[in-house]
Structures are given as C-alpha cells and as structure tokens.
Design a protein around this motif. Sequence first.
Motif, PDB file in Angstrom:
ATOM      1  N   VAL A 118       0.148  31.870  65.147  1.00 34.14           N
ATOM      2  CA  VAL A 118      -0.647  32.547  66.179  1.00 34.14           C
ATOM      3  C   VAL A 118      -1.114  31.518  67.206  1.00 34.14           C
ATOM      4  CG1 VAL A 118      -2.816  33.790  66.593  1.00 34.14           C
ATOM      5  CG2 VAL A 118      -1.403  34.337  64.585  1.00 34.14           C
ATOM      6  N   GLN A 119      -1.115  31.901  68.472  1.00 36.84           N
ATOM      7  CA  GLN A 119      -1.656  31.017  69.504  1.00 36.84           C
ATOM      8  C   GLN A 119      -2.501  31.813  70.483  1.00 36.84           C
ATOM      9  OE1 GLN A 119       0.624  27.686  70.761  1.00 36.84           O
ATOM     10  NE2 GLN A 119       0.029  27.852  72.906  1.00 36.84           N
ATOM     11  N   VAL A 120      -3.753  31.378  70.632  1.00 37.08           N
ATOM     12  CA  VAL A 120      -4.660  31.966  71.619  1.00 37.08           C
ATOM     13  C   VAL A 120      -5.031  30.852  72.582  1.00 37.08           C
ATOM     14  CG1 VAL A 120      -6.864  33.133  71.974  1.00 37.08           C
ATOM     15  CG2 VAL A 120      -5.535  33.598  69.904  1.00 37.08           C
ATOM     16  N   GLN A 121      -4.796  31.072  73.870  1.00 34.80           N
ATOM     17  CA  GLN A 121      -4.973  29.979  74.822  1.00 34.80           C
ATOM     18  C   GLN A 121      -5.610  30.440  76.122  1.00 34.80           C
ATOM     19  OE1 GLN A 121      -0.703  28.994  75.442  1.00 34.80           O
ATOM     20  NE2 GLN A 121      -0.979  29.737  77.527  1.00 34.80           N
ATOM     21  N   GLU A 122      -6.516  29.638  76.644  1.00 31.31           N
ATOM     22  CA  GLU A 122      -7.013  29.661  78.023  1.00 31.31           C
ATOM     23  C   GLU A 122      -7.816  30.888  78.426  1.00 31.31           C
ATOM     24  OE1 GLU A 122      -3.447  28.891  80.302  1.00 31.31           O
ATOM     25  OE2 GLU A 122      -3.739  26.730  80.123  1.00 31.31           O
ATOM     26  N   VAL A 123      -7.873  31.913  77.605  1.00 31.13           N
ATOM     27  CA  VAL A 123      -8.665  33.085  77.971  1.00 31.13           C
ATOM     28  C   VAL A 123     -10.146  32.820  77.739  1.00 31.13           C
ATOM     29  CG1 VAL A 123      -6.839  34.774  77.541  1.00 31.13           C
ATOM     30  CG2 VAL A 123      -8.371  34.091  75.671  1.00 31.13           C
ATOM     31  N   THR A 124     -10.972  33.691  78.259  1.00 32.18           N
ATOM     32  CA  THR A 124     -12.409  33.674  77.984  1.00 32.18           C
ATOM     33  C   THR A 124     -12.746  34.854  77.092  1.00 32.18           C
ATOM     34  OG1 THR A 124     -13.036  32.573  80.053  1.00 32.18           O
ATOM     35  CG2 THR A 124     -14.695  33.960  79.007  1.00 32.18           C
ATOM     36  N   LEU A 125     -13.424  34.575  75.990  1.00 27.76           N
ATOM     37  CA  LEU A 125     -13.938  35.620  75.109  1.00 27.76           C
ATOM     38  C   LEU A 125     -15.453  35.628  75.271  1.00 27.76           C
ATOM     39  CD1 LEU A 125     -11.897  34.805  71.847  1.00 27.76           C
ATOM     40  CD2 LEU A 125     -11.254  36.333  73.721  1.00 27.76           C
ATOM     41  N   GLN A 126     -16.018  36.753  75.657  1.00 27.29           N
ATOM     42  CA  GLN A 126     -17.449  36.752  75.940  1.00 27.29           C
ATOM     43  C   GLN A 126     -18.121  38.064  75.530  1.00 27.29           C
ATOM     44  OE1 GLN A 126     -17.299  36.057  80.219  1.00 27.29           O
ATOM     45  NE2 GLN A 126     -17.640  38.227  80.663  1.00 27.29           N
ATOM     46  N   ASN A 127     -19.413  37.953  75.270  1.00 33.75           N
ATOM     47  CA  ASN A 127     -20.272  39.113  75.028  1.00 33.75           C
ATOM     48  C   ASN A 127     -19.807  39.986  73.872  1.00 33.75           C
ATOM     49  OD1 ASN A 127     -21.839  38.298  77.249  1.00 33.75           O
ATOM     50  ND2 ASN A 127     -20.554  39.468  78.664  1.00 33.75           N
ATOM     51  N   ALA A 128     -19.453  39.354  72.765  1.00 39.95           N
ATOM     52  CA  ALA A 128     -18.983  40.095  71.596  1.00 39.95           C
ATOM     53  C   ALA A 128     -20.110  40.941  71.002  1.00 39.95           C
ATOM     54  CB  ALA A 128     -18.456  39.118  70.547  1.00 39.95           C
ATOM     55  N   GLY A 129     -19.756  42.107  70.471  1.00 40.26           N
ATOM     56  CA  GLY A 129     -20.733  42.937  69.786  1.00 40.26           C
ATOM     57  C   GLY A 129     -21.122  42.347  68.447  1.00 40.26           C
ATOM     58  N   PHE A 130     -20.150  41.719  67.787  1.00 37.43           N
ATOM     59  CA  PHE A 130     -20.362  41.055  66.501  1.00 37.43           C
ATOM     60  C   PHE A 130     -19.626  39.720  66.610  1.00 37.43           C
ATOM     61  CE2 PHE A 130     -20.974  42.649  61.825  1.00 37.43           C
ATOM     62  CZ  PHE A 130     -21.683  41.515  61.518  1.00 37.43           C
ATOM     63  N   TRP A 131     -18.896  39.276  65.601  1.00 40.19           N
ATOM     64  CA  TRP A 131     -18.180  38.004  65.685  1.00 40.19           C
ATOM     65  C   TRP A 131     -17.234  37.998  66.883  1.00 40.19           C
ATOM     66  CZ3 TRP A 131     -16.399  37.539  59.858  1.00 40.19           C
ATOM     67  CH2 TRP A 131     -17.533  37.310  59.067  1.00 40.19           C
ATOM     68  N   SER A 132     -17.123  36.849  67.540  1.00 39.49           N
ATOM     69  CA  SER A 132     -16.266  36.755  68.730  1.00 39.49           C
ATOM     70  C   SER A 132     -14.788  36.733  68.367  1.00 39.49           C
ATOM     71  CB  SER A 132     -16.626  35.506  69.538  1.00 39.49           C
ATOM     72  OG  SER A 132     -17.960  35.556  69.980  1.00 39.49           O
ATOM     73  N   SER A 133     -14.426  35.931  67.368  1.00 45.77           N
ATOM     74  CA  SER A 133     -13.023  35.920  66.920  1.00 45.77           C
ATOM     75  C   SER A 133     -12.984  35.623  65.438  1.00 45.77           C
ATOM     76  CB  SER A 133     -12.189  34.900  67.703  1.00 45.77           C
ATOM     77  OG  SER A 133     -12.650  33.580  67.486  1.00 45.77           O
ATOM     78  N   HIS A 134     -12.156  36.368  64.716  1.00 46.77           N
ATOM     79  CA  HIS A 134     -12.096  36.309  63.260  1.00 46.77           C
ATOM     80  C   HIS A 134     -10.622  36.261  62.846  1.00 46.77           C
ATOM     81  CE1 HIS A 134     -13.071  38.537  59.196  1.00 46.77           C
ATOM     82  NE2 HIS A 134     -12.727  37.275  59.011  1.00 46.77           N
ATOM     83  N   TYR A 135     -10.270  35.195  62.126  1.00 39.77           N
ATOM     84  CA  TYR A 135      -8.905  35.014  61.630  1.00 39.77           C
ATOM     85  C   TYR A 135      -8.960  35.050  60.103  1.00 39.77           C
ATOM     86  CZ  TYR A 135      -8.314  33.301  66.402  1.00 39.77           C
ATOM     87  OH  TYR A 135      -8.304  33.184  67.764  1.00 39.77           O
TER      88      TYR A 135
END
Length: 465
Positions: free
Chosen positions: A222-239
């Motif tokens: 998996v590759q996540v690159q260069e984006v902005t993750l913001q204002n999550a309701g709960f956890w921002s990113s979960h792997y």
Amino acid sequence: MPAILLHITTVVDRQAHHFKAVYMKQRGLLFLLIVIFSSDVFSQGNRSKHFPDGTKIPKWFYDTATITLEKAGKQFSINDFGAVKDSTVLQTTKIQAAIDAAHKNGGGVVVISGGTYLSGALFFKPNTHLYVAQGAVLKGSDNIADYPEMPSRMEGQNLDYFPALVNAYGVDGFTISGKGIIDGNGLKYWEAFWQRRKENPKCTNLEVSRPRLLFVWKSNNVQVQEVTLQNAGFWSSHYYQCNFVKILGVRITSPHEPVKAPSTDAIDLDVCNNVLIKNCYMSVNDDAIALKGGKGPWANLVPSNGGNSNILIEDCEFGFSHSALTCGSEAIHNRNIVMRHCIVKDAKRVLWLKMRPDTPQEYEYISVENIEGDAYSLIYVKPWKQFFDLKGRKDVPLSYSHHISLKNIRLTCDVFFDVDPGEYDRLVKFSFENLEIRAKNAAVNKHYIKEFSLKNVRVNGNIID
C-alpha cells in the motif's frame, strides 16, 4: 576629572575590554564546538542501515518513488459518473460507481478534481486506486447513517462498527495520491463526543458513533502519498493486518483548539509489518503514531491480534499531539521500531510506552534517535489503566519493555524522565546516549530500569551518569 582617577578609569576600561574579548573568544570557541558536535551527531547522513535488533533494513525501505497519475492506471473521473461540484449534495453512489467501473474494467484510478464532493463511506476494490488532485476535496458526511455498520476493527478488538470515509479491504497494491484533501468534516462528531463525556465522564470512545477517515484492512504493498488528511471524526488513518505500507509526504491534522478533536490519531498501525513513514507532518488531538495489536488478559492467544515489526519513521515533523510515538494502549508486541531525524514541536511526549496492566505486552528493540524540538516529556512509561478489565483472569499478566534506545536528541521539555512502572511491568536494557536536554524537572530514577546505560547525557548543562 583628576589625573589619577582618569588613569584608574582607563586601566579598568582596558581590563574590562580584555576580559570581554577573552570571554567572547571562549564563547565563540564553545559555540563552534557545539556546532561541530551538533553537525556530527545530528547529521542527516548519520543513519544506521540496521534495525535495532541488528537485522539489515531491506532495500524496499529506500525506494521512495512517488506514483504519478499517468502510471496509476486507466483514469475514471467521478464527474463522468454524475458527480458534481457541490459540497452540500451527497454523492456517495456516484463516486462508488466510478470505483466499481474501474474494478469491472480490469482496474484503474478514480480521479477527484476541481471542487468539493460530499460523500459517505466508499469501498475500493482490487486493482482500484484513488487520486485527489490539488484543489479537490473529498469531504465526509457528518451524518453517521451514511456509514453503515459492518465487520470492522477498533481499539484492539474485532467488532461491528462504522466504516471509514475511504476503505480498502483486501486491496493489494492500493494507492492514494494527488495533492488534494480528504476531509472528515468531524465537528459534529467532536461536539457529540464531548457532550456525551460531559453526561458521563467514564464513557468509552466507542459510545459515540463516529467514522474514521481512512481504513485499510488485509492489504499489502500500500502507498499513501502527498495528500492531506484532516478533521477526522475518529482515527485519521488505520492500517490493520497490512504488510509493506509506505506513507510518504502526507499531512495529517485535526485541531486541539478551540474545539478538541477527540481520538484523532494520525496513524494507527495495527498488526502491521514493514512500514515506512517518511516526510510527513502530523498534528492531532491524540497520539500521532500509535502501534496497536490487541488488548485483554488473553490477547496474545487471539488469532486476529498480533504485533507490529520493522517500522521506520523518518524525516517527519510533529506538531501538537499527545505523543509523537506511542506503543499501545491496545498492543501486545512491537519489535524493531525506529523513529529518527524528526522534529517535535509542542508534543506532550516524544516516546510513550503505555503499560496496560490487563494485557500481556512486549515492547522491544525500539530506537528514537536524531530528534530535535520541544515536548512536555521525553519518555513516559507508566501503567495505562483506562477501561481496565481482567475478564476474570486471576493472575495479572506481566509486561516487558526492553532494548529501548534514545540517542542523539536535543530537546526542551518540562519533564526529562517521566517513568514510574507498575508492579507487573519489567523494564530492562534502556540506553540513553548523546542527549542535550533542558528540563524543568531533571530527576532520573535509575532504579526503575534494570541494566540502564547513560552515555554523554547532559541535562541543564550537567552530565548524568
């Protein structure tokens, strides 16, 4: 002025000038030595090619090539499936139609560009990818009904729960790219949580229905690159249960003021192996990077639980967070964890080892090195008793932290050594080397740790040994 006084004044002025010149020369020499020391110790080239247990870091970790839109596959614009640039209209079905079409046609990249698009839970399928162009926003719905409950994983347990805005279950090779924004639109969820906490201070995190921003499950490469993750309701990113994950140049933020965004961990690694987190910025109202894997008195016997190993975090910057790097609290085994060449600003802690007294834990071969900045405390090791539950187990499981290394760190903090293990915690083989610390509380209790090594550790200008 009489001649004798003039003579005395002249002599005094000359001596003062002489002493000032000597002082400035010595100060300059000291500054030069500090610069030489700093450039050597904190050099960007000073990077080990081995994990803390001595195994070699594979070549995979050195390949940080980014994915271009052209190489991501055949493009499927959501606009071709009826999505319109309107942040007030829910467009889940139209965006999902683009994902489904990409999957049915042998794979491709779903493109979001030029505007803000409101959506509920989206599910990516094998051979599909997401590209959010610069200037585009994928905005999550603030109505939990747009996130239908389904089998999931939260806080170290498998259960039915709400999916994230972006989901990838069993999608090997999944990628998210582009320089756009994925926004969780979390304000309504945050306010609901704090209202519930006001009504019941002991409420759990799961009592208030709220979605994560990104959830990737059983997916490799998996590759996540260069984006902005913001204002999550709960956890921002979960792997969860993922192998070979690269998170490159991603910006992850949720506010801690004026409204606190509760439990918005930037990156949660949950039973993951071989992960590179590089050139990212994280500022959230909880842990920045948390290593999870299960909780409970028999958590190590549950097949869906497991450890995290071979995690490399480098060249990142941490804004406000409860901790830059956290083990736990739902964790049973973390091994070969490296955080290096990072800047920490306004974090509560740099390294937090959450020792959960109802869970057997082992945190081993963890290295935090070449760090600069400020935090409330450098290292925090204490029992984590929130929602403590032995579930009828008569004996209390032991937890171990060993081969923990802090090296080449220059930090201003309130508390240098915030360590007070519980009765069932065993701390062994900690090493501190080349630390330059300014702290309000400089105390160190070496008796808490068996085989504790300190080398060139200077706190408030004083060597500690």
